[in-house]
Design a protein around this motif. Structure first.
Motif, PDB file in Angstrom:
ATOM      1  N   TYR A 166      -5.568 -26.511  13.134  1.00 50.38           N
ATOM      2  CA  TYR A 166      -6.983 -26.143  13.219  1.00 50.38           C
ATOM      3  C   TYR A 166      -7.621 -27.060  14.252  1.00 50.38           C
ATOM      4  CZ  TYR A 166      -6.124 -23.611   8.892  1.00 50.38           C
ATOM      5  OH  TYR A 166      -5.631 -22.761   7.959  1.00 50.38           O
ATOM      6  N   ASP A 167      -7.710 -26.531  15.427  1.00 55.11           N
ATOM      7  CA  ASP A 167      -7.999 -27.368  16.588  1.00 55.11           C
ATOM      8  C   ASP A 167      -9.503 -27.529  16.782  1.00 55.11           C
ATOM      9  OD1 ASP A 167      -7.716 -28.806  18.859  1.00 55.11           O
ATOM     10  OD2 ASP A 167      -7.245 -27.054  20.128  1.00 55.11           O
ATOM     11  N   SER A 168     -10.016 -28.644  16.295  1.00 52.63           N
ATOM     12  CA  SER A 168     -11.450 -28.914  16.411  1.00 52.63           C
ATOM     13  C   SER A 168     -11.661 -30.384  16.119  1.00 52.63           C
ATOM     14  CB  SER A 168     -12.226 -28.071  15.387  1.00 52.63           C
ATOM     15  OG  SER A 168     -13.510 -28.619  15.157  1.00 52.63           O
ATOM     16  N   ASP A 169     -12.760 -30.931  16.618  1.00 53.51           N
ATOM     17  CA  ASP A 169     -13.068 -32.311  16.218  1.00 53.51           C
ATOM     18  C   ASP A 169     -13.603 -32.346  14.796  1.00 53.51           C
ATOM     19  OD1 ASP A 169     -15.409 -31.015  16.837  1.00 53.51           O
ATOM     20  OD2 ASP A 169     -16.405 -32.823  17.595  1.00 53.51           O
ATOM     21  N   ASN A 170     -14.003 -31.203  14.267  1.00 50.91           N
ATOM     22  CA  ASN A 170     -14.497 -31.153  12.896  1.00 50.91           C
ATOM     23  C   ASN A 170     -14.062 -29.856  12.240  1.00 50.91           C
ATOM     24  OD1 ASN A 170     -15.847 -31.376  10.495  1.00 50.91           O
ATOM     25  ND2 ASN A 170     -17.901 -31.588  11.375  1.00 50.91           N
ATOM     26  N   HIS A 173     -15.860 -28.367   9.248  1.00 56.68           N
ATOM     27  CA  HIS A 173     -16.971 -27.461   9.494  1.00 56.68           C
ATOM     28  C   HIS A 173     -16.516 -26.151  10.132  1.00 56.68           C
ATOM     29  CE1 HIS A 173     -20.176 -25.644  11.997  1.00 56.68           C
ATOM     30  NE2 HIS A 173     -20.854 -25.784  10.859  1.00 56.68           N
ATOM     31  N   ASP A 174     -15.757 -26.275  11.177  1.00 59.27           N
ATOM     32  CA  ASP A 174     -15.521 -25.100  12.016  1.00 59.27           C
ATOM     33  C   ASP A 174     -14.584 -24.076  11.372  1.00 59.27           C
ATOM     34  OD1 ASP A 174     -17.160 -26.292  13.842  1.00 59.27           O
ATOM     35  OD2 ASP A 174     -15.560 -26.906  15.218  1.00 59.27           O
ATOM     36  N   PHE A 175     -13.733 -24.539  10.451  1.00 63.79           N
ATOM     37  CA  PHE A 175     -12.816 -23.605   9.804  1.00 63.79           C
ATOM     38  C   PHE A 175     -13.074 -23.494   8.300  1.00 63.79           C
ATOM     39  CE2 PHE A 175     -10.706 -24.861  13.721  1.00 63.79           C
ATOM     40  CZ  PHE A 175     -10.317 -23.620  14.235  1.00 63.79           C
ATOM     41  N   VAL A 186     -18.238 -19.533  16.051  1.00 64.22           N
ATOM     42  CA  VAL A 186     -18.229 -20.126  14.712  1.00 64.22           C
ATOM     43  C   VAL A 186     -19.568 -19.801  14.049  1.00 64.22           C
ATOM     44  CG1 VAL A 186     -18.285 -22.310  13.467  1.00 64.22           C
ATOM     45  CG2 VAL A 186     -16.636 -21.971  15.331  1.00 64.22           C
TER      46      VAL A 186
ATOM     47  N   ARG B 546     -20.942 -22.760  18.618  1.00 67.78           N
ATOM     48  CA  ARG B 546     -19.592 -23.356  18.621  1.00 67.78           C
ATOM     49  C   ARG B 546     -18.560 -22.236  18.785  1.00 67.78           C
ATOM     50  NH1 ARG B 546     -20.011 -28.775  16.118  1.00 67.78           N
ATOM     51  NH2 ARG B 546     -17.761 -28.881  15.849  1.00 67.78           N
ATOM     52  N   LYS B 547     -17.555 -22.532  19.514  1.00 73.01           N
ATOM     53  CA  LYS B 547     -16.481 -21.568  19.683  1.00 73.01           C
ATOM     54  C   LYS B 547     -15.264 -22.084  18.930  1.00 73.01           C
ATOM     55  CE  LYS B 547     -18.395 -18.686  22.679  1.00 73.01           C
ATOM     56  NZ  LYS B 547     -18.545 -17.225  22.448  1.00 73.01           N
ATOM     57  N   ALA B 548     -14.646 -21.213  18.164  1.00 75.12           N
ATOM     58  CA  ALA B 548     -13.432 -21.617  17.454  1.00 75.12           C
ATOM     59  C   ALA B 548     -12.238 -21.445  18.363  1.00 75.12           C
ATOM     60  CB  ALA B 548     -13.261 -20.786  16.197  1.00 75.12           C
ATOM     61  N   PRO B 549     -11.331 -22.396  18.384  1.00 73.12           N
ATOM     62  CA  PRO B 549     -10.120 -22.243  19.184  1.00 73.12           C
ATOM     63  C   PRO B 549      -9.181 -21.224  18.552  1.00 73.12           C
ATOM     64  CG  PRO B 549     -10.063 -24.304  17.960  1.00 73.12           C
ATOM     65  CD  PRO B 549     -11.382 -23.662  17.674  1.00 73.12           C
ATOM     66  N   HIS B 550      -8.171 -20.892  19.265  1.00 79.11           N
ATOM     67  CA  HIS B 550      -7.215 -19.891  18.820  1.00 79.11           C
ATOM     68  C   HIS B 550      -6.534 -20.323  17.533  1.00 79.11           C
ATOM     69  CE1 HIS B 550      -5.179 -16.221  19.925  1.00 79.11           C
ATOM     70  NE2 HIS B 550      -4.133 -16.715  19.302  1.00 79.11           N
ATOM     71  N   TRP B 551      -6.444 -19.414  16.594  1.00 78.15           N
ATOM     72  CA  TRP B 551      -5.730 -19.692  15.357  1.00 78.15           C
ATOM     73  C   TRP B 551      -5.370 -18.380  14.731  1.00 78.15           C
ATOM     74  CZ3 TRP B 551      -7.539 -18.726  10.251  1.00 78.15           C
ATOM     75  CH2 TRP B 551      -6.682 -19.215   9.254  1.00 78.15           C
TER      76      TRP B 551
END
Lengths: 564, 564
Positions: A166-170, A173-175, A186, B546-551
């Protein structure tokens, strides 16, 4: 013969007492928690000590009222020196560990004053409210222009999510707490409009299953020495958003109508009105908000219940169900639009009453399995219950609750109290200036018997009174009813007696105080004795028949002594 | 320009407020203390927080009510974590030292729990109630069949006496506190019959002059950094015996008649009656006992006054009178047969009111020199006064008293309070079983305004009420007078408000609580916001766009992300 040796102390956050099927919810089936209830005792009048996470938990963990420990709001530190469940249990030979949330704010200033290093064993325990930390996760990593409310929140969990891609600094929150729209944006779970959407996360990676696994990992490595594990979930606390399949399980049709009355709003006591007319109250008073949020809230609870199924099955498989007391409760409820309010932070049962189920595997508890108990119970009862299970006598000069062991073992039907107390401090909230109430007075007390609930707001307000027997929904405030003045007086008398309790006399037990009686006399203190012949020769023997050695007084006259 | 930099905090023990000539005693001339009064402010309504040494002092030293700190009787330890005068003053850059008595009982269990070693600097301060110890002398080395009440009592003083040739294993008893008969027998000062005789010691070697010298020795070596010295005398506390020339200065002719009435005894409230009918009460109710004891008590005070003369002269000579605030008070009074009682441990003014004189050399205090102040003052006011003198703002979320600085500097005529509180805990005394009162209920509260004094005894008793205006001698208890029910109700209302005070919210100041208001919003907590467009863009900016990265989700479907 089964016997409880360990304690699994499960706490959910913001779980309403009536949102479980065993407590009567008509649409939300929670078979696993119900099963625990069928194996143990389900308490129907369990109250927390403050309708907000931090203060409520500090009471549960210290076994003391908010007025006694002083950590009366989130992030008001628990002062160094306050003993906790962990201190009491370790003394009784039981370890006390944490997986999850405590909302503990360490008294950094007090620790520095006493030279306690946060990285020493003692310092770490003081900083962590008496727990040894397997994993602390207060469950939130919010972010705003002034930084984060809890910069270390969800730290390990975020690392876990990152390790899972889950590629995010947070990623918390983002997932875990956001959905995703068709354009890859998001959609934050902080905005209630997004609550009906699925959290953008694999269900097994979401917070509740993660925390269940962490709990099992603790238990797996715990060894044979007795332990208490506080497995403390953030959910179903906001952000209200849940992954598939839970996000689709409930819809507006399962949303119960709000418990409220127009007159309740129109005639509200000024302090209550101030809470109703916050942004939160106004928002949750709208049906479309309730219809967005409540299905997600129910989904979160359903997920919690499923995780209880996973956990209980595993405990059975590993044999722990035979030697582990399981306690399941919450730190407070959630208004969800009832009484024109959202969140918690006031005193209706929807906020102050919590589910409480205790399963004790011991044979002595067989008689009460599957029963309910309507006694007045407080969350401060848990610490003494645990101490008794650990084999020690609860220190009742420190712990203000009552052990529930007699109820669990069928030797008592009720607690000894005839009222419960709950407190709320809003001095650190914008409501205090809104009401023009001073920091000193921005506090409220609730006192409830089985029949009546009185709420006292400092600052010169009239009380609020509910007739719990005839108005269990608490829709009619009788605080200004002249007919009820005798009841109001009685309730105030009880609150007054409570306020005078010697809650700080914590360094000497009842037995020690009794043992002190008359002791000073036998240690040489002689009071009111005129003539040595009037005194007990035994106690004053040290002062009789003494001879003074030779000594010359200031006039140069030799003083006669025994040598003369 | 003279300015107070240091504090000399003088406390006598068991010195009645009215046994000084400046407070109106007709026979006891105390010119040196009177001189201090002429240089400063003399308070006429200064109350202590508990009529017993230990509890009273713990309140003075912590600046907190007994109900707040919990050390409610002698030898109930002050719990670790309670802040003291020393902690507050050191934070303000002032050292805080002890010469003499504190009656502190260390919380050994709490210290062990927090790993505080008594021989570390921090541990020693915690064990000594926040003072650095120049010399501790609790003033007594009694001995009985079960050992000594205070095995370390008078330790250094005893060594001093031994070095001066007072040859005994306990010269404190055998010389300083005993007389000698013609056959060389030690006549113990513990027996009141011996009070009229001279203590068998050179006057200059007796406790009060010794302690004065120790105080001067401290000051002499103290250096230039600001200090507070607690110079704390044991006298005129019992044993009631004093050396020549003081033992001959007063006789039965100077003994004032007891303040009492027969009806007072006959109709006494049951708890009061229990105190009257102890051995102490019965003994001090007899005139021959009073005539034996009171002249010695007066002699002890006269000696204290002479020592104040020595001390003040020396302070003048050394320049300290120009830069040192001098505070002179007592920890409680002494009944001496008034109200059919001896000792202290109840709530008449004779016990709960103390002399309090404060001399501030600063120019700002010139306007009030030689004045008296009738305001309601409590001993908990001293700590905040000292902190203010040290240049800091008193921490009023911890310290429950008021700084007296505005009164000393003439900018206020009174304190802000309209009542004082005093408490007594007799759970560790034989009176508790005598009255058949449980440990929980063996406590009493006094609340007094300028007009009324109400005493509440736990355990279901009616209150005691005195009309201080019309019955200043407190001879008529109006606690069962139907006419006074409105007053009783008012006094109870005040006591109730006091009991609800947030006395344990000590880890956050008023300013800190105010600063918390609304802060969580700017740190990412979003509550009650349905649509992001309804929310302040500023506070919720972190959750927008915010944009979510690929998952890939659990169904194997790629989730659209910002990269798509």
């Amino acid at each position: 013969m089964a016997k409880a040796k360990n304690i699994l102390f499960i706490m959910f956050d913001q779980l309403r007492w009536d949102y479980l099927s065993c407590y009567g919810h008509p649409h939300l089936e929670t078979p696993h928690i119900d099963r625990l209830a069928a194996m143990g005792v389900r308490f129907t009048r369990a109250y927390i000590q403050s309708p907000i996470c931090g203060a409520s938990r500090m009471s549960t963990y210290t076994g003391r009222y908010v007025h006694s420990h002083g950590a009366s709001w989130n992030n008001i530190p628990l002062k160094v020196g306050e003993m906790t469940m962990g201190d009491h249990l370790r003394r009784a030979g039981m370890d006390c560990w944490l997986v999850g949330k405590t909302h503990m704010a360490a008294d950094a200033e007090g620790m520095a004053r006493l030279g306690l290093e946060p990285d020493s064993i003692i310092g770490a325990r003081v900083a962590e409210c008496g727990f040894d930390v397997f994993e602390r996760d207060d469950g939130m990593l919010p972010e705003g222009p002034d930084g984060s409310y809890d910069p270390d929140g969800a730290k390990e969990y975020n690392k876990y999510l990152q390790s899972k891609g889950y590629d995010s600094d947070n990623p918390w929150h983002d997932f875990a707490n956001s959905a995703l729209d068709d354009d890859g944006n998001v959609l934050s779970g902080w905005f209630l409009k997004n609550s009906p959407m699925a959290a953008n996360i694999e269900e097994s990676d979401s917070e509740t299953p993660y925390m269940t696994r962490r709990g099992m990992e603790f238990i797996e490595q715990a060894g044979d020495a007795p332990w208490c594990l506080h497995l403390s979930y953030i959910k179903p606390h906001w952000p209200y958003i849940v992954p598939e399949p839970y996000c689709d399980m409930y819809g507006p049709n399962q949303v119960l109508p709000p418990v409220r009355a127009q007159a309740e709003f129109d005639n509200a006591h000024p302090v209550l009105k101030a809470f109703m007319t916050t942004k939160i109250g106004e928002s949750f008073s709208q049906q479309h908000v309730r219809e967005a949020v409540i299905p997600a809230y129910m989904g979160l609870i359903k997920q919690c219940d499923d995780q209880m199924g996973v956990l209980f099955d595993w405990l059975e498989k590993t044999g722990r169900m035979e030697d582990t007391m399981i306690v399941l409760t919450s730190d407070h409820g959630d208004y969800l639009g009832d009484h024109w309010m959202g969140e918690k932070t006031f005193f209706h049962d929807t906020s102050t009453k919590v589910p409480l189920i205790i399963y004790d595997p011991s044979e002595q508890a067989d008689a009460t399995r599957g029963t309910t108990c309507d006694a007045l119970v407080e969350s401060i009862d848990l610490a003494p219950t645990f101490v008794e299970l650990a084999g020690a006598k609860p220190a009742d000069h420190i712990l203000e609750g009552e052990s529930l062991m007699p109820i669990l073992h069928g030797s008592a039907r009720a607690t000894k109290r005839d009222y419960v107390i709950c407190e709320y401090d809003y001095s650190g909230s914008p409501l205090s200036p809104k009401l023009n109430v001073d920091v000193r007075d921005a506090v409220m007390f609730m006192i409830a018997t089985e029949e009546w609930k009185l709420i006292h707001c400092e600052g010169g307000y009239r009380p609020i009174l509910f007739d719990l027997r005839n108005d269990p929904d608490e829709l009619t405030d009788l605080g200004d009813s002249p007919d009820h003045q005798p009841i109001i007086d009685q309730m105030y008398d009880k609150l007054f007696a409570w306020a005078r309790r010697p809650s700080q006399r914590t360094t000497r037990s009842k037995d020690q105080l009794i043992a002190m009686r008359g002791k000073s006399g036998r240690k040489g203190i002689v009071l009111g004795v005129y003539d040595e012949d009037d005194a007990s020769p035994e106690t004053t023997v040290k002062y009789r028949g003494r001879k003074a050695p030779h000594w010359t007084n200031r006039h140069g006259n030799p003083v006669r002594t025994s040598d003369d």
